[in-house]
Design a protein around this motif. Structure first.
Motif, PDB file in Angstrom:
ATOM      1  N   GLU A 113      66.387  33.566  69.391  1.00 24.31           N
ATOM      2  CA  GLU A 113      65.595  33.634  68.572  1.00 24.31           C
ATOM      3  C   GLU A 113      66.188  34.542  67.316  1.00 24.31           C
ATOM      4  O   GLU A 113      67.116  35.296  67.842  1.00 24.31           O
ATOM      5  CB  GLU A 113      64.291  34.111  68.705  1.00 24.31           C
ATOM      6  CG  GLU A 113      64.191  35.371  69.508  1.00 24.31           C
ATOM      7  CD  GLU A 113      62.839  35.933  69.807  1.00 24.31           C
ATOM      8  OE1 GLU A 113      62.362  37.233  69.842  1.00 24.31           O
ATOM      9  OE2 GLU A 113      62.072  34.834  70.196  1.00 24.31           O
TER      10      GLU A 113
ATOM     11  N   ALA B  65      64.158  31.463  63.205  1.00 28.82           N
ATOM     12  CA  ALA B  65      64.285  30.423  64.009  1.00 28.82           C
ATOM     13  C   ALA B  65      64.198  30.484  65.576  1.00 28.82           C
ATOM     14  O   ALA B  65      64.796  31.762  66.032  1.00 28.82           O
ATOM     15  CB  ALA B  65      65.553  29.362  63.942  1.00 28.82           C
ATOM     16  N   CYS B  66      63.666  29.895  66.158  1.00 26.28           N
ATOM     17  CA  CYS B  66      63.575  30.151  67.630  1.00 26.28           C
ATOM     18  C   CYS B  66      63.709  28.886  68.535  1.00 26.28           C
ATOM     19  O   CYS B  66      63.079  27.874  68.235  1.00 26.28           O
ATOM     20  CB  CYS B  66      62.242  30.732  68.104  1.00 26.28           C
ATOM     21  SG  CYS B  66      62.083  30.864  69.785  1.00 26.28           S
TER      22      CYS B  66
ATOM     23  N   GLN C  34      63.363  19.858  60.445  1.00 22.72           N
ATOM     24  CA  GLN C  34      63.274  20.247  61.781  1.00 22.72           C
ATOM     25  C   GLN C  34      63.248  18.958  62.577  1.00 22.72           C
ATOM     26  O   GLN C  34      63.498  18.943  63.894  1.00 22.72           O
ATOM     27  CB  GLN C  34      61.780  20.931  61.832  1.00 22.72           C
ATOM     28  CG  GLN C  34      61.880  22.410  61.271  1.00 22.72           C
ATOM     29  CD  GLN C  34      60.587  23.100  61.458  1.00 22.72           C
ATOM     30  OE1 GLN C  34      59.517  22.822  61.869  1.00 22.72           O
ATOM     31  NE2 GLN C  34      60.776  24.131  60.629  1.00 22.72           N
TER      32      GLN C  34
ATOM     33  N   SER D 282      61.149  31.600  57.425  1.00 21.03           N
ATOM     34  CA  SER D 282      62.522  32.387  57.997  1.00 21.03           C
ATOM     35  C   SER D 282      62.538  32.425  59.528  1.00 21.03           C
ATOM     36  O   SER D 282      61.264  32.285  60.008  1.00 21.03           O
ATOM     37  CB  SER D 282      62.708  33.531  57.324  1.00 21.03           C
ATOM     38  OG  SER D 282      61.508  34.373  57.217  1.00 21.03           O
TER      39      SER D 282
ATOM     40  N   GLY E 150      66.338  30.259  59.033  1.00 20.63           N
ATOM     41  CA  GLY E 150      65.581  29.294  59.648  1.00 20.63           C
ATOM     42  C   GLY E 150      65.972  27.830  59.233  1.00 20.63           C
ATOM     43  O   GLY E 150      66.894  27.546  58.619  1.00 20.63           O
ATOM     44  N   ILE E 151      64.895  26.838  59.520  1.00 17.88           N
ATOM     45  CA  ILE E 151      65.399  25.455  59.416  1.00 17.88           C
ATOM     46  C   ILE E 151      64.154  24.896  58.676  1.00 17.88           C
ATOM     47  O   ILE E 151      62.741  25.335  58.796  1.00 17.88           O
ATOM     48  CB  ILE E 151      65.401  24.740  60.455  1.00 17.88           C
ATOM     49  CG1 ILE E 151      66.654  24.921  61.359  1.00 17.88           C
ATOM     50  CG2 ILE E 151      65.646  23.177  60.405  1.00 17.88           C
ATOM     51  CD1 ILE E 151      66.595  24.449  62.731  1.00 17.88           C
TER      52      ILE E 151
ATOM     53  N   TYR F 160      61.634  23.516  69.117  1.00 20.75           N
ATOM     54  CA  TYR F 160      62.031  24.641  67.965  1.00 20.75           C
ATOM     55  C   TYR F 160      60.819  25.010  67.248  1.00 20.75           C
ATOM     56  O   TYR F 160      59.744  24.242  67.182  1.00 20.75           O
ATOM     57  CB  TYR F 160      62.877  23.914  66.710  1.00 20.75           C
ATOM     58  CG  TYR F 160      63.141  24.731  65.582  1.00 20.75           C
ATOM     59  CD1 TYR F 160      63.926  25.690  65.684  1.00 20.75           C
ATOM     60  CD2 TYR F 160      62.262  24.535  64.616  1.00 20.75           C
ATOM     61  CE1 TYR F 160      64.157  26.217  64.388  1.00 20.75           C
ATOM     62  CE2 TYR F 160      62.593  25.197  63.355  1.00 20.75           C
ATOM     63  CZ  TYR F 160      63.320  26.233  63.234  1.00 20.75           C
ATOM     64  OH  TYR F 160      63.257  26.945  62.474  1.00 20.75           O
ATOM     65  N   ARG F 161      60.682  26.270  66.790  1.00 15.89           N
ATOM     66  CA  ARG F 161      59.571  26.785  66.192  1.00 15.89           C
ATOM     67  C   ARG F 161      60.102  28.105  65.252  1.00 15.89           C
ATOM     68  O   ARG F 161      61.190  28.545  65.463  1.00 15.89           O
ATOM     69  CB  ARG F 161      58.348  27.230  67.066  1.00 15.89           C
ATOM     70  CG  ARG F 161      58.739  28.516  67.701  1.00 15.89           C
ATOM     71  CD  ARG F 161      57.399  29.270  68.371  1.00 15.89           C
ATOM     72  NE  ARG F 161      57.569  30.362  69.301  1.00 15.89           N
ATOM     73  CZ  ARG F 161      57.484  30.519  70.443  1.00 15.89           C
ATOM     74  NH1 ARG F 161      57.297  29.337  71.103  1.00 15.89           N
ATOM     75  NH2 ARG F 161      57.951  31.296  71.007  1.00 15.89           N
ATOM     76  N   ASP F 162      59.416  27.978  63.999  1.00 18.31           N
ATOM     77  CA  ASP F 162      59.862  29.132  63.228  1.00 18.31           C
ATOM     78  C   ASP F 162      59.200  30.349  63.541  1.00 18.31           C
ATOM     79  O   ASP F 162      58.076  30.625  64.189  1.00 18.31           O
ATOM     80  CB  ASP F 162      59.060  28.808  61.984  1.00 18.31           C
ATOM     81  CG  ASP F 162      59.763  27.289  61.006  1.00 18.31           C
ATOM     82  OD1 ASP F 162      60.920  27.450  61.240  1.00 18.31           O
ATOM     83  OD2 ASP F 162      58.903  26.705  60.482  1.00 18.31           O
TER      84      ASP F 162
END
Length: 461
Positions: free
Chosen positions: A394, A452-453, A405, A450, A399-400, A443-445
Motif C-alpha cells: 500500500e 493505492a493498495c 481500476q 488517493s 492511486g488509480i 485492488y482498493r483505494d
C-alpha cells in the motif's frame, strides 16, 4: 516395442486367445479325468465278466474246490488289445487253487462280502496292472466255503484308449482356438474401423483446423473424443491468445526500437556534443524501456510453464517478503520514499513457486515506487486469517482512477500516471501468477481519490 505401444488389435487378440488357451487347458484336464473314468469303467466290466465266468466254473469235489478255467473268458480280455492277462483262484484260508500264485495279495477284509467286485491298480513283474476281485460262497457235499477269483491285465490297452481320446480332444481344442483367433482378428478389425476412419479424417485436416471431431465412434471411445475436443477447444483459445499476445508484443517492441533507431540516426548526423548527449540519453531511456519490456515478457512466459516443469514447494512468505523489500530500500532512498515492511506474527507458510511469487512482489513494489512522488510512504504488510495468507503493498500516492481500476489488469494497458518505462505487463503478470497458485489479486483505494493498495491472497499450505 513396449506392450503399451503394441497394436490394440494384437493386444486384444493375445488377451482373448490367452484366456481361451487357459480355459482349454483346464478343459483338457477334465477330459483326461473323464476319459480315464470311462476307459476304466469299460475295461473293468470286461474284467468283471471274466472273473464271473471263472467263478461259475468253481465246483466242490469231495472236500476240495476245483476249477475248470474257461479260457474263452480270458480271451475276452486279450481280444481288445495286446495286453497280458493273469488270474488266480484261492479257497478258504487263502489256499491257492489255480492260476498265478504270485499275484498281489488282497486282504479278505477289503473284499465286499455282498458279491460286489473290487478293482485296484498294482504292479506285477515290473508292469502296471488293473486287478478285479470277486468273492463267492459255494456249498456242496461236505464242504461249504468262500473262494476268491482275481483277474488282472496290463493297462496298455486302456492307456491307448485314454491317449486316443485326449489326442482327439486336443485336436478339437486347437482347431477351436485357431478358428476363434481368425474370427476374433476379423471381428476386432471390423470393430476398429471407426477409429481407422477417424484417423484418416484427422490426417486430412490442416494444422490450423481445430474444429470439434463429430465422427460417429463406438461408445467406449466417445469419452476419448470428448476429451480431444475439449483439448482442441482449449488449444484453439490458447493459440488465439498467443497470437494476440504476439501481435501486441510486436507492437510494443516496435515503438522503443523505432525510437532507438531514430535517436541513433540523429546522433550520427549531428556534431554538437550537447545534442549528441541528449540523443544518447534518449537512447538510454529507450533501451531501458525495451529491456524492461523483454524482462516482463520473459516473466509472463514463465507463468505459462507446463505442470511437469512448474516447480513448487513450501515457501516462508515472511522471509521472502522481507528479503525483497530490503532489496528495494536503496531505490526508495534514492527517490526519497519511505519503504517499510510490517509482518504479522506468526504467519503460516504457503505452497508454490518461490521465484514467481518473488516476481509478483517485485512488480508491486516497483510500481509503487515508480508512481509515488517524493516524500511518499510505501508499506509491505503480511497478515493471515483462518483460511488465507494476505500480502499487501500500500502507498499514499496518487492511486488509480475509478475508470481505470477495471483495466489495469489487462495486458499492455498503461495508466496515464505511469512512467515512460512502463509496458503494461506488470499487473497482468501478477494476476496470472496468483491464478496459477490458486490465489487472487485485489485492488482498493486507501482513501477516496488517493492512495493505492494491492492485495495478494494466498491459500494456506
Amino acid at each position: 516395442m513396449s506392450w503399451q505401444r503394441k497394436s490394440l488389435r494384437r493386444r486384444l487378440l493375445l488377451w482373448l486367445l490367452g484366456v481361451l488357451a487357459i480355459i482349454s487347458v483346464l478343459m483338457l484336464f477334465e477330459v483326461r479325468s473323464s476319459a480315464s473314468k470311462a476307459a476304466n469303467e469299460a475295461y473293468d466290466r470286461v474284467l468283471l465278466g471274466s472273473a464271473l465266468a471263472i467263478a461259475e466254473r468253481v465246483v466242490v469235489v469231495g472236500e476240495q474246490l476245483e476249477v475248470d478255467v474257461p479260457y474263452v473268458a480270458l480271451e475276452m480280455l486279450t481280444s481288445a488289445a495286446q495286453d497280458r492277462v493273469f488270474y488266480q483262484v484261492v479257497g478258504p484260508g487263502n489256499s491257492f487253487i489255480t492260476g498265478y500264485d504270485d499275484l498281489p495279495v488282497v486282504d479278505n477284509k477289503d473284499i465286499p462280502k455282498n458279491g460286489a467286485p473290487l478293482f485296484f491298480d498294482a504292479d506285477y513283474r515290473g508292469d502296471a496292472i488293473r486287478v478285479g476281485v470277486i468273492s463267492r460262497h459255494i456249498s456242496g457235499g461236505r464242504l461249504s466255503a468262500r473262494f476268491t477269483v482275481m483277474v488282472a491285465e496290463t493297462v496298455e490297452g486302456r492307456n491307448n484308449l485314454i491317449n486316443e481320446m485326449m489326442t482327439a480332444a486336443i485336436v478339437r481344442q486347437l482347431v477351436f482356438i485357431v478358428v476363434a483367433g481368425i474370427v476374433l482378428w476379423i471381428g476386432i478389425g471390423w470393430g476398429l474401423k471407426p477409429l481407422v476412419r477417424l484417423e484418416a479424417a484427422l490426417n486430412r485436416r490442416t494444422p490450423s483446423d481445430l474444429r470439434p471431431i463429430e465422427h460417429e465412434v463406438p461408445q467406449e471411445v466417445r469419452h476419448l473424443i470428448d476429451a480431444i475436443n475439449d483439448l482442441m477447444k482449449r488449444l484453439g483459445a490458447s493459440i488465439e491468445a498467443m497470437q494476440r499476445f504476439t501481435a501486441n508484443a510486436a507492437h510494443q517492441l516496435r515503438t522503443p526500437l523505432a525510437a532507438i533507431q531514430t535517436q541513433a540516426e540523429l546522433a550520427r548526423k549531428t556534431k554538437d556534443p550537447e545534442e549528441i548527449l541528449k540523443r544518447l540519453e534518449h537512447l538510454n531511456r529507450s533501451t531501458k524501456q525495451t529491456s524492461r519490456l523483454i524482462n516482463q515478457l520473459l516473466s509472463l512466459a514463465r507463468t505459462h510453464q507446463e505442470d511437469e516443469s512448474f516447480q513448487t514447494g513450501a515457501i516462508d512468505l515472511k522471509r521472502l517478503s522481507e528479503d525483497v523489500t530490503r532489496a528495494y530500500v536503496p531505490m526508495a532512498v534514492a527517490q526519497e520514499i519511505d519503504l517499510g515492511f510490517e509482518p504479522e506474527n506468526p504467519v503460516s507458510s504457503i505452497f508454490g513457486n518461490e521465484e514467481l511469487i518473488k516476481e509478483a512482489l517485485k512488480n508491486l513494489i516497483e510500481n509503487a515506487l515508480n508512481y509515488c512522488p517524493k516524500g511518499s510512504t510505501v508499506t509491505v504488510r503480511l497478515k493471515q486469517n483462518t483460511q488465507h495468507v494476505v500480502l499487501l503493498v500500500e502507498d499514499n500516492g496518487p492511486g488509480i482512477s475509478k475508470g481505470e481500476q477495471d483495466k489495469v489488469f489487462e495486458r499492455f494497458y498503461r495508466s496515464e500516471t505511469r512512467d515512460d518505462e512502463g509496458c503494461g505487463l506488470g499487473l497482468p503478470i501478477i494476476k496470472e501468477i496468483m491464478e496459477r497458485h490458486g490465489g487472487s489479486i485485489e485492488y482498493r483505494d486507501m482513501r477516496p481519490g488517493s492512495g493505492a493498495c494491492f492485495i495478494l491472497v494466498f491459500p494456506k499450505s
